[in-house]
Design a protein around this motif. Structure first.
Motif, PDB file in Angstrom:
ATOM      1  N   GLY A 306       0.820  -1.204   0.000  1.00  0.00           N
ATOM      2  CA  GLY A 306       0.000   0.000   0.000  1.00  0.00           C
ATOM      3  C   GLY A 306       0.854   1.254   0.000  1.00  0.00           C
ATOM      4  O   GLY A 306       1.663   1.482   0.903  1.00  0.00           O
ATOM      5  N   PRO A 308       1.355   5.469   0.012  1.00  0.00           N
ATOM      6  CA  PRO A 308       0.663   6.615   0.620  1.00  0.00           C
ATOM      7  C   PRO A 308      -0.313   7.235  -0.369  1.00  0.00           C
ATOM      8  O   PRO A 308      -0.070   7.290  -1.586  1.00  0.00           O
ATOM      9  CB  PRO A 308       1.795   7.576   0.976  1.00  0.00           C
ATOM     10  CG  PRO A 308       3.021   6.731   1.039  1.00  0.00           C
ATOM     11  CD  PRO A 308       2.823   5.630   0.054  1.00  0.00           C
ATOM     12  N   TYR A 309      -1.437   7.697   0.176  1.00  0.00           N
ATOM     13  CA  TYR A 309      -2.442   8.292  -0.698  1.00  0.00           C
ATOM     14  C   TYR A 309      -1.927   9.559  -1.365  1.00  0.00           C
ATOM     15  O   TYR A 309      -2.226   9.829  -2.510  1.00  0.00           O
ATOM     16  CB  TYR A 309      -3.711   8.597   0.116  1.00  0.00           C
ATOM     17  CG  TYR A 309      -4.753   9.359  -0.674  1.00  0.00           C
ATOM     18  CD1 TYR A 309      -5.516   8.721  -1.642  1.00  0.00           C
ATOM     19  CD2 TYR A 309      -4.966  10.721  -0.451  1.00  0.00           C
ATOM     20  CE1 TYR A 309      -6.466   9.412  -2.374  1.00  0.00           C
ATOM     21  CE2 TYR A 309      -5.908  11.425  -1.178  1.00  0.00           C
ATOM     22  CZ  TYR A 309      -6.658  10.763  -2.141  1.00  0.00           C
ATOM     23  OH  TYR A 309      -7.589  11.445  -2.871  1.00  0.00           O
ATOM     24  N   ASN A 310      -1.131  10.307  -0.646  1.00  0.00           N
ATOM     25  CA  ASN A 310      -0.647  11.593  -1.158  1.00  0.00           C
ATOM     26  C   ASN A 310       0.868  11.645  -0.998  1.00  0.00           C
ATOM     27  O   ASN A 310       1.396  11.446   0.094  1.00  0.00           O
ATOM     28  CB  ASN A 310      -1.297  12.754  -0.402  1.00  0.00           C
ATOM     29  CG  ASN A 310      -1.114  14.082  -1.103  1.00  0.00           C
ATOM     30  OD1 ASN A 310      -0.165  14.272  -1.846  1.00  0.00           O
ATOM     31  ND2 ASN A 310      -2.028  15.011  -0.864  1.00  0.00           N
ATOM     32  N   ARG A 344       2.359   6.932  -9.830  1.00  0.00           N
ATOM     33  CA  ARG A 344       2.033   7.810  -8.710  1.00  0.00           C
ATOM     34  C   ARG A 344       2.976   9.006  -8.650  1.00  0.00           C
ATOM     35  O   ARG A 344       2.570  10.121  -8.293  1.00  0.00           O
ATOM     36  CB  ARG A 344       2.103   7.012  -7.408  1.00  0.00           C
ATOM     37  CG  ARG A 344       1.009   5.967  -7.261  1.00  0.00           C
ATOM     38  CD  ARG A 344      -0.363   6.619  -7.112  1.00  0.00           C
ATOM     39  NE  ARG A 344      -0.375   7.535  -5.994  1.00  0.00           N
ATOM     40  CZ  ARG A 344      -0.575   7.164  -4.728  1.00  0.00           C
ATOM     41  NH1 ARG A 344      -0.768   5.877  -4.442  1.00  0.00           N
ATOM     42  NH2 ARG A 344      -0.595   8.053  -3.764  1.00  0.00           N
ATOM     43  N   THR A 348       1.799  12.966  -9.094  1.00  0.00           N
ATOM     44  CA  THR A 348       2.115  13.996  -8.104  1.00  0.00           C
ATOM     45  C   THR A 348       2.799  15.199  -8.740  1.00  0.00           C
ATOM     46  O   THR A 348       2.457  16.350  -8.444  1.00  0.00           O
ATOM     47  CB  THR A 348       3.013  13.409  -7.006  1.00  0.00           C
ATOM     48  OG1 THR A 348       2.363  12.281  -6.428  1.00  0.00           O
ATOM     49  CG2 THR A 348       3.291  14.447  -5.934  1.00  0.00           C
ATOM     50  N   THR A 574       4.257   5.008   6.416  1.00  0.00           N
ATOM     51  CA  THR A 574       3.862   3.664   5.993  1.00  0.00           C
ATOM     52  C   THR A 574       5.009   2.673   6.060  1.00  0.00           C
ATOM     53  O   THR A 574       4.821   1.512   5.698  1.00  0.00           O
ATOM     54  CB  THR A 574       3.309   3.720   4.560  1.00  0.00           C
ATOM     55  OG1 THR A 574       4.311   4.262   3.691  1.00  0.00           O
ATOM     56  CG2 THR A 574       2.062   4.581   4.490  1.00  0.00           C
ATOM     57  N   ARG A 613      -5.039  10.235 -14.148  1.00  0.00           N
ATOM     58  CA  ARG A 613      -5.355  10.005 -12.740  1.00  0.00           C
ATOM     59  C   ARG A 613      -5.429  11.309 -11.963  1.00  0.00           C
ATOM     60  O   ARG A 613      -6.246  11.451 -11.039  1.00  0.00           O
ATOM     61  CB  ARG A 613      -4.310   9.098 -12.114  1.00  0.00           C
ATOM     62  CG  ARG A 613      -4.349   7.667 -12.610  1.00  0.00           C
ATOM     63  CD  ARG A 613      -3.505   6.794 -11.724  1.00  0.00           C
ATOM     64  NE  ARG A 613      -3.447   5.420 -12.191  1.00  0.00           N
ATOM     65  CZ  ARG A 613      -2.852   4.429 -11.526  1.00  0.00           C
ATOM     66  NH1 ARG A 613      -2.271   4.683 -10.358  1.00  0.00           N
ATOM     67  NH2 ARG A 613      -2.821   3.210 -12.011  1.00  0.00           N
ATOM     68  N   ARG A 617      -8.725  12.435  -9.946  1.00  0.00           N
ATOM     69  CA  ARG A 617      -8.676  12.744  -8.519  1.00  0.00           C
ATOM     70  C   ARG A 617      -9.317  14.095  -8.227  1.00  0.00           C
ATOM     71  O   ARG A 617     -10.066  14.252  -7.245  1.00  0.00           O
ATOM     72  CB  ARG A 617      -7.231  12.725  -8.039  1.00  0.00           C
ATOM     73  CG  ARG A 617      -7.069  12.961  -6.553  1.00  0.00           C
ATOM     74  CD  ARG A 617      -5.600  12.932  -6.154  1.00  0.00           C
ATOM     75  NE  ARG A 617      -4.856  13.988  -6.818  1.00  0.00           N
ATOM     76  CZ  ARG A 617      -3.548  14.179  -6.662  1.00  0.00           C
ATOM     77  NH1 ARG A 617      -2.854  13.364  -5.885  1.00  0.00           N
ATOM     78  NH2 ARG A 617      -2.939  15.164  -7.292  1.00  0.00           N
ATOM     79  N   LYS A 621     -12.779  14.932  -5.982  1.00  0.00           N
ATOM     80  CA  LYS A 621     -12.817  15.908  -4.895  1.00  0.00           C
ATOM     81  C   LYS A 621     -13.988  16.870  -5.066  1.00  0.00           C
ATOM     82  O   LYS A 621     -14.699  17.201  -4.107  1.00  0.00           O
ATOM     83  CB  LYS A 621     -11.502  16.685  -4.842  1.00  0.00           C
ATOM     84  CG  LYS A 621     -10.321  15.882  -4.303  1.00  0.00           C
ATOM     85  CD  LYS A 621      -9.087  16.759  -4.237  1.00  0.00           C
ATOM     86  CE  LYS A 621      -7.899  15.989  -3.678  1.00  0.00           C
ATOM     87  NZ  LYS A 621      -6.670  16.843  -3.625  1.00  0.00           N
TER      88      LYS A 621
END
Length: 638
Positions: A306, A308-310, A344, A348, A574, A613, A617, A621
């Motif tokens: 898993g 991190p989400y952000n 990811r 970002t 994490t 993505r 996202r 929101k």
């Protein structure tokens, strides 16, 4: 006659008496004019007498013209001295016309200004016959003055237009605006040849004196063959504003002439001011201070599935003013899905950055992102890997390196994972020695300074080297003493801990990382935490907190790398390691065109997926925010 070729004839109020009675509006305007003339008689006292003498000569001249209109006319008499264009002795029609235009600028569509000379004369003649613009007739007696020539008329047009003396009319003089005067003095032109406007173009760059061994003859021939954008600027060095105006006309880039494109040979380019795509001119255009912002992050992910989400705190800290030009992320014990990790990262960083290259060695990941508009100045990218395990199939310990050239500066980024264990310092030194000897870089890239390179150390073959990762060096101190220092508070002095750091001790002795430096450590140890919290190891092993995650750097020339920031990212929890980030300013130098360029290649599919993505996202929101607004209720008390 004025200096612009316009005749100025004095206005005589008695001329109205010989014609038909004027209207009330005309009489009113006339009375205002008479009062204005009376108030200004004192100002014209000095020029009244010479003007009267000149008017008598003008009357005699008019009589001769009336008797023989086809007789060659002498030139008009000069304007009396002291009677300027701003004088009050002007015709009635001029005064009316002046009042109409007094509070507005001169119209560009004025027929007298934009039309032909013949049309303007016809229009003036018709307007004189009709009187004022109000439509009321005002019959003025014809002025017997010799025909005059307008500057824009040819002699044939003038003669044919004024052949009939009965149609002769005096063309009202045009309103001429006074020239604008500058509000201030212009800035002086610098006399220094080192200034921007007078900068010499055919010169050896100050940072590349090592390459100035060529002879004068070969240098001059090379300069003649290599043309560049500086030839265009060469003709305008006396006016730098013209260069900026040309930039704004097309783009922020300097314009390129077709003949420069035809004659320019990039294959023969050099580090001189012109001729090289990666030369000094191009470098100064994009980096006036010749400094590149490099962001380095290292993180032992502990193999967590898993993510991190952000990742904003990892790559885009809130306490920084600007994003950097290059982002380098090294991971040890990475997640099983390496592609997901790269997506990811792209999500970002967003559309401003593209992934230049990515390499892996087992669970060691190394990814490099650059600004999208700088990818054209990157060379081909090469990578190599080294395993430090006895069994080469096990790729959990080792190193992966990526090398490339940006303009004329070569970079090497290495992320590694050394042998773990509190007492295994010697094994970690062996890992280091094996990596610098076995990492086969560069392969096809030219060495920017072969005189300082050695075959036994890969870090000597590049200008700027960043080595980061989980080095596994520990603190030779009891855990209780370490915790006592850490409990003093945030921002406490970490020097008591660093005195027992294994890595710093070995570096001082010269047994590892020769020539490398590290910024001052002002953050707590990054190992070992309980997952999801800020508490150090609470298991039965009770490991001592240590600085296992480090970022080191080395440069060929002193002060090439300046540290901007060196800290840890405490918000990502994490893993049992905290990420460590470093921001640097790296000196750049112009390059030669023998460097094989990467032609702007990047991972397009990764770029598109990351942007998709990112958009998804943001839409989620917004939908969540709208849903919360719709579900909100207002409680009322009755």
């Amino acid at each position: 006659m004025s200096e612009h070729g316009d005749s100025i004839v004095p206005f005589d109020p008695t001329e109205l008496r010989s014609g038909e009675p004027a209207s009330k509006t005309d009489i009113t305007v006339l009375s205002v004019d008479l009062r204005t003339e009376k108030s200004n008689q004192e100002e014209l006292k000095d020029i009244k007498k010479p003007y009267e003498g000149t008017s008598l000569l003008q009357d005699e001249h008019n009589k001769d013209a009336k008797l023989s209109p086809f007789k060659p006319q002498p030139p008009s008499l000069p304007k009396p001295v002291g009677l300027g264009m701003g004088g009050k002795n002007i015709s009635f029609e001029e005064k009316v016309r002046g009042r109409r235009l007094r509070n507005s600028q001169e119209s560009l569509t004025d027929p007298g200004e934009t039309g032909s000379s013949t049309d303007s004369l016809k229009e003036d003649t018709s307007s004189n016959g009709q009187g004022l613009a109000s439509g009321r007739p005002l019959d003025l007696p014809p002025m017997e003055t010799p025909p005059f020539r307008i500057r824009t008329c040819s002699f044939s047009e003038t003669d044919s237009e004024h052949s009939d003396p009965n149609k002769e009319r005096l063309k009202p003089s045009r309103i001429i605006l006074s020239p604008l005067q500058p509000s201030g003095t212009y800035p002086p032109l610098e006399d220094s040849a080192a200034s921007t406007s007078l900068r010499t173009t055919n010169r050896i760059d100050r940072d590349c004196l090592d390459y100035s061994v060529m002879g004068r003859r070969g240098r001059s021939e090379r300069l003649q063959r290599n043309l560049s954008d500086s030839r265009l600027l060469d003709t305008m060095v006396s006016d730098s504003a013209s260069v900026h105006s040309m930039k704004s006309t097309y783009s922020v880039l300097n314009p390129i002439r077709p003949r420069d494109v035809r004659n320019r040979s990039f294959l023969e380019g050099s580090v001189l001011g012109n001729g090289a795509l990666l030369g000094a001119e191009e470098l100064d255009r994009y980096f006036p201070e010749r400094r590149l912002g490099v962001y380095v992050a290292t993180w032992n992910m502990q193999g967590e599935k898993g993510l991190p989400y952000n990742l904003d705190d990892l790559l885009l800290p809130a306490d920084t003013d600007f994003a950097q030009d290059v982002y380098v992320i090294g991971v040890q014990e990475g997640c099983p899905d390496r592609r997901e990790w790269e997506i990811r990262l792209q999500e970002t960083l967003g559309p401003y950055y593209v992934m230049l290259y990515a390499a892996a060695h087992g669970v060691l990941y190394l990814t490099i992102f650059v600004r999208r508009d700088l990818i054209w100045f990157c060379s081909e990218v090469e990578h190599a890997t080294v395993t430090t395990r006895i069994i080469s199939q096990i790729k959990t310990k080792g190193a992966v390196g990526i090398g490339f050239t940006f303009f004329g500066t070569s970079f090497l980024f290495i992320t590694s994972h050394f042998t773990s264990g509190d007492s295994k310092v010697y094994e970690r030194i062996l890992d280091y020695n094996k990596i610098i000897e076995a990492l086969a870089l560069p392969r096809n890239l030219p060495d920017t300074n072969p005189y300082r390179s050695t075959t036994s150390d890969v870090t000597t073959r590049f200008d700027e080297v960043f080595w980061f990762g989980d080095f596994n060096f520990r603190l030779n101190k009891e855990r209780g003493e370490v915790e006592a220092i850490l409990n003093q508070g945030v921002g406490a002095d970490m020097s008591p801990l660093l005195q027992h750091d294994q890595l710093l001790k070995e570096m001082k002795e010269g047994s590892i990382f020769k020539g490398f430096q590290e910024a001052a450590i002002q953050f707590p140890p990054t190992y070992k935490f309980d997952i999801g919290c800020d508490v150090y190891d609470t298991t039965t092993k009770q490991r001592t907190p240590s600085y296992t995650d480090r970022i080191l750097y080395r440069n060929r020339q002193a002060d090439d790398i300046k540290v901007v920031k060196y800290t840890s990212c405490s918000s990502i929890k994490t893993s049992d390691h905290r990420p460590v980030i470093g921001m640097f300013q790296v000196k750049l130098r112009p390059g030669r065109d023998n460097i094989p360029l990467g032609a702007g290649q990047f991972d397009r599919s990764l770029y598109l997926e990351g942007i998709r993505r990112r958009i998804t996202r943001e839409l989620k929101k917004r939908e969540a925010a709208m849903k919360n607004q719709n579900n909100s209720t207002v409680c009322t008390i009755s």
